[in-house]
Design a protein around this motif. Structure first.
Motif, PDB file in Angstrom:
ATOM      1  N   UNK A   1       0.831  -1.206   0.000  1.00  0.00           N
ATOM      2  CA  UNK A   1       0.000   0.000   0.000  1.00  0.00           C
ATOM      3  C   UNK A   1       0.866   1.257   0.000  1.00  0.00           C
ATOM      4  N   UNK A   2       1.907   1.252   0.812  1.00  0.00           N
ATOM      5  CA  UNK A   2       2.815   2.406   0.867  1.00  0.00           C
ATOM      6  C   UNK A   2       3.484   2.633  -0.485  1.00  0.00           C
ATOM      7  N   UNK A   3       3.932   1.554  -1.127  1.00  0.00           N
ATOM      8  CA  UNK A   3       4.613   1.708  -2.413  1.00  0.00           C
ATOM      9  C   UNK A   3       3.639   2.184  -3.488  1.00  0.00           C
ATOM     10  N   UNK A   4       2.390   1.744  -3.435  1.00  0.00           N
ATOM     11  CA  UNK A   4       1.393   2.202  -4.403  1.00  0.00           C
ATOM     12  C   UNK A   4       1.163   3.702  -4.274  1.00  0.00           C
ATOM     13  N   UNK A   5       1.032   4.189  -3.041  1.00  0.00           N
ATOM     14  CA  UNK A   5       0.829   5.627  -2.818  1.00  0.00           C
ATOM     15  C   UNK A   5       2.067   6.415  -3.251  1.00  0.00           C
ATOM     16  N   UNK A   6       3.261   5.906  -2.905  1.00  0.00           N
ATOM     17  CA  UNK A   6       4.499   6.598  -3.281  1.00  0.00           C
ATOM     18  C   UNK A   6       4.632   6.686  -4.800  1.00  0.00           C
ATOM     19  N   UNK A   7       4.330   5.584  -5.495  1.00  0.00           N
ATOM     20  CA  UNK A   7       4.414   5.590  -6.962  1.00  0.00           C
ATOM     21  C   UNK A   7       3.451   6.622  -7.541  1.00  0.00           C
ATOM     22  N   UNK A   8       2.259   6.712  -6.980  1.00  0.00           N
ATOM     23  CA  UNK A   8       1.280   7.694  -7.445  1.00  0.00           C
ATOM     24  C   UNK A   8       1.809   9.115  -7.262  1.00  0.00           C
ATOM     25  N   UNK A   9       2.372   9.393  -6.090  1.00  0.00           N
ATOM     26  CA  UNK A   9       2.902  10.734  -5.815  1.00  0.00           C
ATOM     27  C   UNK A   9       4.052  11.066  -6.762  1.00  0.00           C
ATOM     28  N   UNK A  10       4.978  10.143  -6.941  1.00  0.00           N
ATOM     29  CA  UNK A  10       6.133  10.389  -7.796  1.00  0.00           C
ATOM     30  C   UNK A  10       5.722  10.568  -9.260  1.00  0.00           C
ATOM     31  N   UNK A  11       4.752   9.781  -9.715  1.00  0.00           N
ATOM     32  CA  UNK A  11       4.331   9.884 -11.111  1.00  0.00           C
ATOM     33  C   UNK A  11       3.612  11.209 -11.378  1.00  0.00           C
ATOM     34  N   UNK A  12       2.700  11.603 -10.492  1.00  0.00           N
ATOM     35  CA  UNK A  12       2.009  12.885 -10.657  1.00  0.00           C
ATOM     36  C   UNK A  12       3.010  14.041 -10.625  1.00  0.00           C
ATOM     37  N   UNK A  13       3.976  13.954  -9.719  1.00  0.00           N
ATOM     38  CA  UNK A  13       5.006  14.995  -9.636  1.00  0.00           C
ATOM     39  C   UNK A  13       5.874  15.023 -10.889  1.00  0.00           C
TER      40      UNK A  13
ATOM     41  N   UNK B   1      -1.210   2.955 -13.600  1.00  0.00           N
ATOM     42  CA  UNK B   1      -2.343   2.092 -13.243  1.00  0.00           C
ATOM     43  C   UNK B   1      -1.873   0.664 -12.992  1.00  0.00           C
ATOM     44  N   UNK B   2      -0.969   0.167 -13.860  1.00  0.00           N
ATOM     45  CA  UNK B   2      -0.506  -1.214 -13.727  1.00  0.00           C
ATOM     46  C   UNK B   2       0.276  -1.404 -12.436  1.00  0.00           C
ATOM     47  N   UNK B   3       1.255  -0.523 -12.195  1.00  0.00           N
ATOM     48  CA  UNK B   3       2.123  -0.710 -11.027  1.00  0.00           C
ATOM     49  C   UNK B   3       1.392  -0.387  -9.724  1.00  0.00           C
ATOM     50  N   UNK B   4       0.824   0.819  -9.637  1.00  0.00           N
ATOM     51  CA  UNK B   4       0.153   1.210  -8.402  1.00  0.00           C
ATOM     52  C   UNK B   4      -1.087   0.344  -8.167  1.00  0.00           C
ATOM     53  N   UNK B   5      -1.803   0.027  -9.254  1.00  0.00           N
ATOM     54  CA  UNK B   5      -2.986  -0.814  -9.115  1.00  0.00           C
ATOM     55  C   UNK B   5      -2.644  -2.210  -8.647  1.00  0.00           C
ATOM     56  N   UNK B   6      -1.560  -2.781  -9.207  1.00  0.00           N
ATOM     57  CA  UNK B   6      -1.138  -4.123  -8.803  1.00  0.00           C
ATOM     58  C   UNK B   6      -0.708  -4.144  -7.342  1.00  0.00           C
ATOM     59  N   UNK B   7       0.072  -3.135  -6.939  1.00  0.00           N
ATOM     60  CA  UNK B   7       0.521  -3.064  -5.546  1.00  0.00           C
ATOM     61  C   UNK B   7      -0.662  -2.882  -4.604  1.00  0.00           C
ATOM     62  N   UNK B   8      -1.609  -2.016  -4.987  1.00  0.00           N
ATOM     63  CA  UNK B   8      -2.783  -1.803  -4.153  1.00  0.00           C
ATOM     64  C   UNK B   8      -3.646  -3.050  -4.044  1.00  0.00           C
ATOM     65  N   UNK B   9      -3.797  -3.750  -5.172  1.00  0.00           N
ATOM     66  CA  UNK B   9      -4.590  -4.981  -5.158  1.00  0.00           C
ATOM     67  C   UNK B   9      -3.885  -6.053  -4.324  1.00  0.00           C
ATOM     68  N   UNK B  10      -2.562  -6.100  -4.424  1.00  0.00           N
ATOM     69  CA  UNK B  10      -1.804  -7.049  -3.606  1.00  0.00           C
ATOM     70  C   UNK B  10      -1.998  -6.789  -2.124  1.00  0.00           C
ATOM     71  N   UNK B  11      -2.047  -5.495  -1.737  1.00  0.00           N
ATOM     72  CA  UNK B  11      -2.288  -5.152  -0.333  1.00  0.00           C
ATOM     73  C   UNK B  11      -3.675  -5.618   0.102  1.00  0.00           C
ATOM     74  N   UNK B  12      -4.651  -5.467  -0.796  1.00  0.00           N
ATOM     75  CA  UNK B  12      -6.015  -5.905  -0.490  1.00  0.00           C
ATOM     76  C   UNK B  12      -6.070  -7.433  -0.331  1.00  0.00           C
ATOM     77  N   UNK B  13      -5.400  -8.149  -1.220  1.00  0.00           N
ATOM     78  CA  UNK B  13      -5.372  -9.610  -1.137  1.00  0.00           C
ATOM     79  C   UNK B  13      -4.722 -10.056   0.172  1.00  0.00           C
ATOM     80  N   UNK B  14      -3.635  -9.381   0.572  1.00  0.00           N
ATOM     81  CA  UNK B  14      -2.934  -9.746   1.804  1.00  0.00           C
ATOM     82  C   UNK B  14      -3.838  -9.580   3.018  1.00  0.00           C
ATOM     83  N   UNK B  15      -4.613  -8.481   3.062  1.00  0.00           N
ATOM     84  CA  UNK B  15      -5.512  -8.280   4.203  1.00  0.00           C
ATOM     85  C   UNK B  15      -6.662  -9.278   4.174  1.00  0.00           C
ATOM     86  N   UNK B  16      -7.149  -9.612   2.966  1.00  0.00           N
ATOM     87  CA  UNK B  16      -8.208 -10.619   2.855  1.00  0.00           C
ATOM     88  C   UNK B  16      -7.714 -11.977   3.326  1.00  0.00           C
ATOM     89  N   UNK B  17      -6.497 -12.351   2.889  1.00  0.00           N
ATOM     90  CA  UNK B  17      -5.911 -13.630   3.291  1.00  0.00           C
ATOM     91  C   UNK B  17      -5.708 -13.680   4.796  1.00  0.00           C
TER      92      UNK B  17
END
Length: 435
Positions: free
Chosen positions: A75-87, A114-130
């Protein structure tokens, strides 16, 4: 300016934070680069561990702390990637690029985002579900040691379905697994075994010193699977610590009976009801079975009217058909059902790997967390998943305690039964002098 935009956004893709080091906030850039390299280091370490020490990786990936750490990192890496890309978009000053270049560069970087941040975010969701699923199903307890080099797990299939009241074990199996090699054998016990002896020290051994039902019992039928029903409904106080230990009085009574019958020490149990079994097979995408003969699906509660047939041959069965394949009684015996149940159990073990389970973790969680109960500790999952991978690579043995093997359920010779069990669970002796 178009080239500049390509350089900055391309570098942001290759090394997040590098665009800021060249043309923006260097403090943010240094932070982004360091975090990105740490993330890559974690990924590389995980790859190495998957080969060199898979148990360690699986233990981390199945523990509450490990799953939360994975979720937070992703989740942290997804947010960081979003911030860096927008910047980086701002630094690239796309408004001064050519119209075509502006569109292409923006589309490219947006897709990567979308691919990188989305994948990382989805991975975080899967980890919490698991983590939620594993915490619901497995217990927090110390790991038990092997007995004579083996883990013996009592597998119970309950008959609580949409068309039934209550639950009683309709399928009773012991999975005996070599703790080092993963070599496994499935030992099937008929539900109608009578006069079951209870292991020494069991509270039921005092009540039924000559075997269960030798002088009657507290329920209508005195068979092996009635032990569960009697203790659950009549005498749960015999096992006051069962619930606190992740079990139930009826399950502990079944454990004592199965230990008495087989001579094996049972470390763990797992119980799933029929509807849960159907949902679990569906969540995993079905199961492939080679049916030796056509099996009927019944249209009535008495199992006499056939609604349809499961054809003979190789079939990819959904949960409904797999359940009926294991449950069907029309023009068949309990021993035929046991053989089909064992075939299904082996198919599940062989076909469902950690990789395909991981891709379906949400469906499995929805299907299983409320219908599967077990006392296997969550902290032991890494070890058992790794052991299961060894089991899948070996032939799975089978022993049915049925008349075909000279076991008479109405009056069994339990000394002979224990000899049969010892024969299939004894360590394999390798003759080093064999040429």
């Amino acid at each position: 300016m178009t080239k500049r935009a390509w350089w900055l956004l391309g570098l942001n893709v290759l090394i997040p934070g590098s665009a800021q080091l060249l043309a923006g906030n260097r403090k943010l850039g240094r932070f982004g680069v360091v975090v990105s390299f740490l993330f890559l280091l974690i990924v590389a370490t995980s790859v190495v561990l998957s080969v060199a020490a898979p148990t360690v990786l699986l233990t981390v990936g199945s523990s509450t702390l490990g799953l939360w750490a994975i979720a937070l990192i992703l989740a942290f890496y997804a947010v960081l990637w979003l911030i860096l890309t927008v910047n980086a978009w701002s630094l690239a000053n796309l408004g001064r690029a050519t119209p075509v270049g502006r569109s292409v560069v923006a589309a490219f970087s947006a897709i990567v985002l979308v691919v990188v941040a989305g994948t990382a975010g989805y991975g975080a969701y899967i980890a919490t579900t698991a983590n939620s699923f594993l915490s619901d199903v497995f217990i927090a307890a110390p790991t038990k040691e092997p007995i004579d080099g083996r883990y013996n797990i009592l597998l119970l299939g309950g008959d609580a379905g949409v068309d039934r009241d209550g639950l009683r074990p309709d399928s009773i199996t012991v999975a005996s697994i070599d703790a080092e090699t993963g070599e496994a054998v499935l030992i099937g016990l008929p539900r109608d075994i009578q006069l079951a002896p209870f292991v020494e020290g069991s509270p039921l051994a005092d009540i039924y010193p000559d075997g269960y039902g030798s002088y009657g019992c507290a329920v209508d039928v005195c068979m092996l699977n009635s032990v569960y029903t009697e203790v659950e409904l009549k005498t749960p106080e015999l096992y006051p610590d069962a619930v606190a230990n992740g079990s139930a009085p009826g399950i502990e009574a079944m454990r004592d009976a199965v230990e008495g019958i087989t001579g094996l020490g049972i470390q763990y149990y797992a119980l799933i009801d029929m509807q849960g079994f159907s949902d679990l097979i569906d969540s995993l995408g079905g199961v492939t079975i080679n049916a030796e003969e056509a099996v009927p699906i019944h249209a009535d509660a008495e199992f006499t009217i056939v609604a349809e047939w499961i054809p003979a041959g190789v079939q990819v069965m959904d949960g409904y058909h797999a359940l009926w394949y294991a449950r069907s009684r029309h023009d068949t015996s309990d021993y035929d059902r046991m053989a089909r149940q064992r075939q299904l159990q082996q198919a599940v073990i062989e076909q469902f790997t950690p990789s395909n389970v991981l891709t379906k973790v949400q469906a499995i969680a929805a299907a299983s967390s409320k219908v599967v109960t077990t006392d296997i500790p969550q902290g032991s999952l890494g070890y058992f998943v790794n052991l299961a991978s060894k089991t899948r690579a070996l032939p799975i043995g089978s022993l049915e305690l049925v008349p075909a093997n000279d076991v008479v359920p109405e009056n069994p010779d339990f000394g002979y039964v224990r000899q049969l069990v010892a024969g299939v669970t004894a360590p394999t002796v390798v003759d080093d002098n064999t040429e």
